[in-house]
Design a protein around this motif. Structure first.
Motif, PDB file in Angstrom:
ATOM      1  N   ALA A 184      31.654 -10.069  20.217  1.00  0.00           N
ATOM      2  CA  ALA A 184      30.498 -10.572  19.484  1.00  0.00           C
ATOM      3  C   ALA A 184      30.820 -11.897  18.786  1.00  0.00           C
ATOM      4  N   LYS A 185      31.645 -11.845  17.774  1.00  0.00           N
ATOM      5  CA  LYS A 185      31.886 -13.031  16.950  1.00  0.00           C
ATOM      6  C   LYS A 185      33.209 -13.729  17.255  1.00  0.00           C
ATOM      7  N   VAL A 186      34.090 -13.047  17.960  1.00  0.00           N
ATOM      8  CA  VAL A 186      35.355 -13.661  18.369  1.00  0.00           C
ATOM      9  C   VAL A 186      35.459 -13.566  19.881  1.00  0.00           C
ATOM     10  N   PRO A 187      35.451 -14.691  20.597  1.00  0.00           N
ATOM     11  CA  PRO A 187      35.522 -14.661  22.063  1.00  0.00           C
ATOM     12  C   PRO A 187      36.786 -13.975  22.558  1.00  0.00           C
ATOM     13  N   ARG A 188      36.678 -13.322  23.701  1.00  0.00           N
ATOM     14  CA  ARG A 188      37.799 -12.563  24.265  1.00  0.00           C
ATOM     15  C   ARG A 188      39.015 -13.456  24.514  1.00  0.00           C
ATOM     16  N   ALA A 189      38.799 -14.661  25.028  1.00  0.00           N
ATOM     17  CA  ALA A 189      39.932 -15.540  25.339  1.00  0.00           C
ATOM     18  C   ALA A 189      40.753 -15.836  24.080  1.00  0.00           C
ATOM     19  N   GLU A 190      40.072 -16.076  22.953  1.00  0.00           N
ATOM     20  CA  GLU A 190      40.782 -16.375  21.709  1.00  0.00           C
ATOM     21  C   GLU A 190      41.532 -15.145  21.201  1.00  0.00           C
ATOM     22  N   TRP A 191      40.911 -13.987  21.318  1.00  0.00           N
ATOM     23  CA  TRP A 191      41.520 -12.729  20.878  1.00  0.00           C
ATOM     24  C   TRP A 191      42.757 -12.402  21.711  1.00  0.00           C
TER      25      TRP A 191
ATOM     26  N   ALA B 182      40.667 -15.470  15.094  1.00  0.00           N
ATOM     27  CA  ALA B 182      40.823 -14.366  16.046  1.00  0.00           C
ATOM     28  C   ALA B 182      41.366 -13.109  15.379  1.00  0.00           C
ATOM     29  N   ALA B 183      42.230 -13.283  14.359  1.00  0.00           N
ATOM     30  CA  ALA B 183      42.827 -12.121  13.698  1.00  0.00           C
ATOM     31  C   ALA B 183      41.784 -11.288  12.965  1.00  0.00           C
ATOM     32  N   ALA B 184      40.627 -11.850  12.668  1.00  0.00           N
ATOM     33  CA  ALA B 184      39.578 -11.132  11.942  1.00  0.00           C
ATOM     34  C   ALA B 184      38.678 -10.319  12.865  1.00  0.00           C
ATOM     35  N   LYS B 185      38.972 -10.288  14.161  1.00  0.00           N
ATOM     36  CA  LYS B 185      38.080  -9.627  15.120  1.00  0.00           C
ATOM     37  C   LYS B 185      37.864  -8.146  14.805  1.00  0.00           C
ATOM     38  N   PHE B 186      38.909  -7.443  14.370  1.00  0.00           N
ATOM     39  CA  PHE B 186      38.776  -6.019  14.078  1.00  0.00           C
ATOM     40  C   PHE B 186      37.620  -5.767  13.127  1.00  0.00           C
ATOM     41  N   VAL B 187      37.465  -6.611  12.120  1.00  0.00           N
ATOM     42  CA  VAL B 187      36.390  -6.448  11.131  1.00  0.00           C
ATOM     43  C   VAL B 187      35.118  -7.153  11.577  1.00  0.00           C
ATOM     44  N   LEU B 188      35.240  -8.393  12.043  1.00  0.00           N
ATOM     45  CA  LEU B 188      34.054  -9.183  12.397  1.00  0.00           C
ATOM     46  C   LEU B 188      33.235  -8.533  13.504  1.00  0.00           C
TER      47      LEU B 188
END
Length: 544
Positions: free
Chosen positions: A116-123, A156-162
């Protein structure tokens, strides 16, 4: 002097054996715990796996794919007694380790939720960077829970929450499950009805770290960041309480003490005060307190949970199983082992690579998956034989590309670049093809894929899907091309089984391949179908 010498000898007799025991490698102590966990273990347990089985298993577990034919041949020809340890170290040092761990932790943390808010490539790049650097697990989790997503370099590190839209109950439940091994979903409304250890106050103790946080400017904005207020407490009430008594809790870990919060002067609660279109910044952050509290040495559940999860990744099931049901009514299969692994993991500064290496070196990990003759009862939690593990969609996709020779062909093409060619460049060619495998084999969003069940869609995908069938036809350097140039049917069978199943064919299998090739009118079509038959087999679908 004589008395002194005798005293020294006595000290040596009493102390040195204890020192020897303490210095035993963890892998040796692991095997002792496993052996003690079943009566007549050594008589009942399967022998160690042969070199073919071990090579395939450990390559899948540590690199996420299957070995090349050259790697198989080299390993089988190696007569060194320590070749398995050397292979483990080589795999852990390779680029494939970070790739494999990135896949595993992506599913563990995000459970195949939509990006959603963090693209897969960045994650995925962030995860690979974490595991390439072998970042300590506690530092990794602190990043996940404290990063606000405002800096593009660390977003990217915020993906778990975002990517959970900071929905307070969802994030609370998933923090409990993923980081503490506690599935406290039922504790949202009342103390758990069947698990005495899971209390409603514990659930809201976690939520109290988060209840002041929100997405700014709003949850719908794809570029939203995490903001926080300086006020707001958590109130809860059990649905079973007829008196409807309201309770309030401050931030705390389950079973732990309340976290001490800094006191702020009235009027100085914010570094950046709330205002229209302004992200507020409180003087101190409860969410940052969460990152510190959950990874604290006082919170033993944190290290215990990840040790259990890594054991499950390597061994096929957790010492506590399921891995998110750690409570007194679901005790560990080997409690002393879990305690020792947890202590050692903390002592080694939360080093995941070290932990994986120690597990891979054990006899327990290296046992054969074939049930010995006469062993009618082989409970999975006793580790008498290796537990069959279904390949993840990512493992299956990469193994398929390796088995069919697609990866070999791409690798050969990159060799034209000389020293500039890297494993990362090969990944750049292979990774984009994972989409269909994740879509069909990955299960529904929110599912970590811990339970394997074949579906009709998966069967049709393997039989007719273009992602599979498209890899079969001959192409310069791939398996079908190599097999088409071999005239001896026995040599065809040997190359076929080595490439796809990482082993030599049996006499019966060699004869069957020869019979088919000698009777066919369309040799190339038959070769393609032989390759497909092996990659669609249960033997290929599982790590064993």
């Amino acid at each position: 002097m004589l008395i002194h010498a005798r005293s020294f000898a006595l000290v040596a007799i009493l102390i040195l054996p204890a020192l020897g025991r303490a210095e035993e490698p963890l892998r040796v102590r692991i095997d002792k715990h496993i052996t003690n966990g079943a009566s007549d273990y050594k008589k009942r347990a399967a022998p160690l796996s042969n070199d073919e089985e071990f090579l395939r298993r450990v390559t899948l577990d540590l690199a996420g794919t299957t070995p090349t034919v050259a790697e198989l041949n080299d390993f089988l020809a190696d007569s060194a007694k320590d070749k398995r340890a050397k292979l483990i170290d080589k795999l852990l040092a390779g680029a494939g380790y970070a790739r494999r761990m990135a896949w595993h932790f992506d599913v563990m943390l995000m459970e195949r939720r939509p990006d959603a808010k963090v693209p897969r490539a960045e994650w995925e790049l962030y995860l690979r960077t974490v595991f390439s650097a072998n970042k300590p697990y506690d530092a990794f989790v602190r990043e996940l829970l404290s990063t606000d997503g405002g800096d593009a370099k660390t977003r990217a590190a915020a993906k778990f929450v975002l990517d959970r839209d900071l929905e307070p109950h969802l994030v609370t439940k998933d923090i409990g499950r993923v980081f503490l091994g506690r599935n406290m979903q039922c504790a949202q409304c009342h103390d758990h009805p069947t698990v005495d250890d899971y209390h409603q106050a514990d659930y809201y103790g976690i939520q109290a770290f988060l209840n002041r946080s929100f997405l700014f400017p709003n949850a719908q904005a794809p570029t939203a960041v995490i903001a926080e207020r300086a006020e707001g407490d958590v109130n809860f009430m059990s649905v079973f309480d007829k008196a409807k008594k309201q309770h309030t809790t401050v931030p705390k870990m389950p079973g732990g003490k309340a976290v001490e919060e800094p006191k702020t002067e009235k009027g100085k609660e914010y570094r950046v005060a709330p205002a229209p279109n302004v992200k507020p910044v409180p003087t101190y952050s409860r969410r940052e307190l969460l990152a510190a509290a959950i990874t604290s040495a006082d919170n033993s559940s944190f290290a215990r949970n990840i040790v259990n999860r890594m054991w499950a990744m390597m061994m096929g099931r957790g010492i506590v199983h399921p891995v998110d049901w750690d409570h007194s009514k679901n005790p560990p299969s080997h409690p002393e082992l879990l305690d020792e692994l947890t202590r050692e993991f903390v002592a080694h500064k939360y080093d995941l690579k070290w932990l994986v290496r120690e597990i891979a070196l054990t006899d327990a990990y290296q046992r054969s998956s074939e049930i010995p003759a006469g062993l009618d009862d082989a409970p999975a939690d006793r580790y008498l034989v290796a537990v069959l593990k279904p390949l993840s969609p990512e493992q299956f996709g990469y193994a398929l590309m390796q088995a069919t020779g697609y990866a070999d062909a791409e690798r050969d093409a990159l060799k034209k670049l000389g020293p500039k060619a890297t494993e990362e460049m090969l990944d750049g060619k292979l990774a984009p093809r994972l989409g269909p495998f994740r879509s069909i084999l990955g299960g529904k969003a929110g599912d970590a894929g811990e339970n394997f069940s074949a579906t009709l869609d998966q069967t049709l995908f393997l039989k007719y899907g273009g992602a599979v069938r498209g890899l079969l036809p001959p192409r310069a350097g791939n398996l079908a091309d190599r097999l088409s140039k071999i005239t001896n049917p026995d040599a065809v069978a040997d190359e076929l089984f080595a490439a796809v199943l990482s082993r030599r064919p049996t006499a019966d299998e060699m004869r069957d391949v020869g019979d088919v090739l000698r009777s066919t009118k369309d040799r190339q079509a038959t070769i393609n179908e032989l390759v497909w038959a092996l990659v669609a087999s249960a033997e290929f679908r599982f790590n064993h």
